[in-house]
Every structure is written in C-alpha cells, then in structure tokens.
Scaffold this active site. Sequence first.
Site, short mmCIF file in Angstrom:
data_model
loop_
_atom_site.label_atom_id
_atom_site.label_comp_id
_atom_site.label_asym_id
_atom_site.label_seq_id
_atom_site.Cartn_x
_atom_site.Cartn_y
_atom_site.Cartn_z
N CYS A 116 49.36 0.49 112.76
CA CYS A 116 49.75 1.34 111.64
C CYS A 116 50.20 2.73 112.07
O CYS A 116 50.61 3.54 111.24
CB CYS A 116 48.60 1.41 110.64
SG CYS A 116 48.10 -0.24 110.17
N HIS B 64 46.93 9.81 106.35
CA HIS B 64 47.00 8.37 106.57
C HIS B 64 46.45 7.69 105.31
O HIS B 64 47.05 6.75 104.81
CB HIS B 64 46.21 7.99 107.82
CG HIS B 64 46.37 6.57 108.24
ND1 HIS B 64 47.62 6.00 108.41
CD2 HIS B 64 45.47 5.61 108.51
CE1 HIS B 64 47.45 4.73 108.77
NE2 HIS B 64 46.16 4.47 108.83
N GLU C 114 39.03 10.49 108.19
CA GLU C 114 40.19 11.39 108.21
C GLU C 114 39.82 12.73 107.59
O GLU C 114 40.23 13.79 108.07
CB GLU C 114 41.37 10.75 107.46
CG GLU C 114 42.63 11.60 107.57
CD GLU C 114 43.87 10.92 107.01
OE1 GLU C 114 43.75 9.87 106.34
OE2 GLU C 114 44.98 11.44 107.24
N LYS D 166 50.32 6.42 100.16
CA LYS D 166 49.98 4.98 100.19
C LYS D 166 49.39 4.55 98.85
O LYS D 166 49.39 3.37 98.52
CB LYS D 166 49.00 4.68 101.32
CG LYS D 166 49.62 4.71 102.70
CD LYS D 166 48.70 4.16 103.76
CE LYS D 166 49.30 4.25 105.15
NZ LYS D 166 49.28 5.61 105.72
N HIS E 155 50.15 -0.03 101.94
CA HIS E 155 50.19 0.27 103.37
C HIS E 155 51.35 -0.47 104.04
O HIS E 155 51.32 -1.69 104.18
CB HIS E 155 48.86 -0.12 104.01
CG HIS E 155 48.63 0.51 105.34
ND1 HIS E 155 49.65 1.02 106.11
CD2 HIS E 155 47.49 0.73 106.05
CE1 HIS E 155 49.15 1.50 107.24
NE2 HIS E 155 47.85 1.35 107.22
N PHE F 217 44.95 0.28 113.97
CA PHE F 217 44.03 -0.63 114.65
C PHE F 217 44.36 -0.57 116.15
O PHE F 217 45.54 -0.53 116.53
CB PHE F 217 44.22 -2.07 114.17
CG PHE F 217 43.52 -2.38 112.86
CD1 PHE F 217 42.85 -1.43 112.14
CD2 PHE F 217 43.56 -3.69 112.36
CE1 PHE F 217 42.20 -1.74 110.94
CE2 PHE F 217 42.93 -4.01 111.16
CZ PHE F 217 42.25 -3.03 110.45
#
Lengths: 79, 412
Positions: free
Chosen positions: B164, B304, B315, B336, B341, B400
């Site tokens: 991502c 994010h 975050e 998002k 996403h 990830f």
Amino acid sequence: METNEVFDKVKGLFVEDLGIDESKVTMEAKLEEDLEIDSLGIVEVVMAFEDEFDIEIDDEELADVSTVGEAVKLLHSKI
Amino acid sequence: MSKRRVVITGLGTINPLGNNVADSWEKLINGISGIDDITSFDTGDLPVTFAGEVKNFDANEYMGKQHARKLDRSGHLSIYAAEQALLDAGFNPEERMGSNCGIVFGTGIGGIGATEDAVRVYDERGPSRINPLAITQLMPNSSTGQVAIKFGIEGPSLTITTACAASANAVGEAKNMIENGIVDIVVAGGTESGTTPMTIGAFAQIRALSTKNDTPTEACSPFDKNRDGFVMAEGSTVLILESEESAKNRDAKIYGYVVGYGSTTDAHHITAPAEGGEGAVRAMDKALKDASLSVDDVDYINAHGTSTPANDKNETSAIKTLFGTKAYEVDISSTKSMTGHLLGGAGAFESMVCILSLQNGVIPPTINLNNKDEECDLNYTPNNAVNKDMNIAMSNSFGFGGHNGVLVFSKT
C-alpha cells in the site's frame, strides 16, 4: 466440412473471441501483419482452433501457416 | 550542486469516485463515497460483499477488444489514467515520449485478477488450456511495460511493489530520478484492481476488511471508534513529474512541486505497524528534512488512514511523536473514507489529492467520522471539507511488509 464452412468458423473465432475487426479477416489476410496476432496471440489462436474443431495442432504444423487461408487449409486437412 | 526542482504538470485518474480528475475532486470536496456493493462478480458466500469499484468503464470500448484482451484490468486502468495525465500535461499521446521520459509505477498485487482466472482454468481444464497471455497480464510490471509501450516511454523504468506504499514510493523515486538529472520527465503512478473473489476472501481471512455489508458507503470510517477494517478499492492515478526547467521551457501548466520524500521500513512485522508507528515517524521526518521544512510548515496531512484499528491508532501516535503540540493544530484527513483503499494505487491518488488541495485551498473531509476514539484525538477534518489557504501538504502511505513512503508537496 467444406473449406468455406471452415473459413466462416475461423472468422467467427477471430471476431468474437479475439476481438479482431471483421472486415480484416479475409483468406488472404496475414496473421501477423494484417490481423496483429503476435507470438503470444498465435498460441491463443491454436487453442481456439483446437477447442472449436476438437483437434490437436502441433507447433511444427504451424511452420507454414502465415495467412488465414493457410490456417483454413491446415484445419480442413485435419477435420 | 543544488538539486533540480520537480514539478507536477499533469494528472490523470480513474477510481471509484470518478473517471477523471474533475469528477473525482468534486466528490472528494463534497464528501461523497464511491463505495458500493460489488457488481463485477457474484460475491457468493464471501464475508465481504462491497468495495470501491471503478464504474462506467468498458476497456473493450476504450482500447478495442483485441488490445484489451492482452491486459489485466489493472493494466486497462493504468493506460486510461496515463493517457489523461499526458494530455493534461500538454503532450500528444499519439507521439512517443522518447528516452528523456521514464516511468515508475507502483502496484500491490499486479494482475491478481488474471492470476485467479488462469488458476481457475488450470484446475478445470488442465495446463494445455492456460491462457497464453496469463504471464504478461499477471506480472506486477505488466502495467509499467504496457504504459511504456503505449506511449513510447524509453527512459528508465521501475515497478515498485511495496504493497500500500507502492505508488507513494513510485512518486518519490520518480522525484529522485528528476532531481538527479537522469531524465526530465517521469510518468509516475500506481494501479490496482484487486476487487476479485480470492483477493477479497484472503484479505477478509486476516480480518483486514470492514464487514459492514449493509452500509457500504458508511463502512470506511477512519479514526472513528467503530472502525472495523479497510475497504478494498480499485483504480489508477498517474502524475507527470518534470524538472521545473523542462516544464517552463515548454510553458506547461504547473500544479505544484514535489519537495520531499521519505522512505523507511519498520522491520517489525509483516502486517502490524511498529508500536507507536515508529517507522512512520522516521519516514515523515525524512520527508520533511528532504524538503528542508519543519513540522511547523505543514498545513495538511493526507493520512494513510485506512480505517483499520491498528493503522489509525499508530498513525495518530506517529504524528504526535513527530509533530509534538503542533499535531493538534495541523489539518489531517483520510480520503480513503470515500475511495476505499486503492492499495498500490493509493499513494499516487493521494498525491493528486494533496496537489489539488493546495491549488484549490480546500481540504477534503474524512467522512463517516462520528464517534470519538480517545486514541485518535487529532483534527481529522470530520465529514465536511474545510477551506484554507495552504502551501505545504504531506501524504502518508504505509504498506504490508512494513514499508513507509511519505511525500511532501508545495504549492510554490
């Protein structure tokens, strides 16, 4: 099966399955130059022929096939 | 020698909100979700039945069936977004871009749809019926190669697969290429189309996805107390990065500047963020240092903000660690909440959001943020856009694998 019937089936595969413009598919059309079927595409074409006509085509048999007409002739001989 | 400045001269996008920049922006500033029930396949007994799908896009119509058949959907979307971006930047997409143009593309899982299809055929009909185009559709660099072929991009090419964070890294590496004088123009972007049965199922298995099947538009709720996972989305966004000199020489429109890039790795866990978002702190810090800016200069952070319990908490911690008291003042939002996403396409899309926010003086909201979470107590621009004159925006992307990519943009 007559040659013209084989051609009609081949044309159908090219147009319906491979998305090739119908007007381009003539007996004289060259697979690579006119129909933009590249080396990967030719494998798809062979698979489509094998499924449609229930035959098996060896790679060597394709050596002399560069036009639609030659493909039709090969298929006609194997059916 | 001082580094060359890098400008953005073109934008292109296709995503769940819209099939161009203007439509997407309109939805963003009005807080409209692009998430809905999945229509591209029968969701059967999947535990998740909704996603952010691209709508009203027929690849056969766009590029002709003969060409479209050669690409996975992620590739179709890439070419569509790249064409828009090149046109927007004033290039003729019919002409080859040549060797002074590079391409850096990010994707999380490449042609995963093609992979799933090929495996299905293999299982049902055996090896002799595998699609001969499978490999060239499924390889992660397929879109990079196909976009390069389509537009004659002959300079360096890279495909970045940092999940991502992939297209944030793509924009960052493109910036480096231009700063270092390797080429003057880079087509930078990302693509993803993982709204497919096995992929949705696999993400659901690791409890990463929201399961609010009855309320798709409200499911993605970053920083909300009741958030329960991210929402899978598909799309591609492309930015044309260019040296300032090159852009000025050809009188190109300049959207803004890419001024900072920070890339770090958690080296902690394959999915969970490091405690307190330690890797994210370092990435944000590096990006600001790269831009020769301080936290006081940052007007907006496009977070994010995935809507997973772990990301949003960590975050938030990371922003607090780096920004100190300023953390409570800076405007933050997660777009998002509206797009879902975009995985490997997210960084490029959110770069575009930052640039448009700076240009228009508008911060798009975090929608579906209604219930306060004590661990997420910053200003996330809940539910309504905010007008603000801004100069500096930061975009966070974490993937990830523990990959962190942070970008900083400037209006001037």
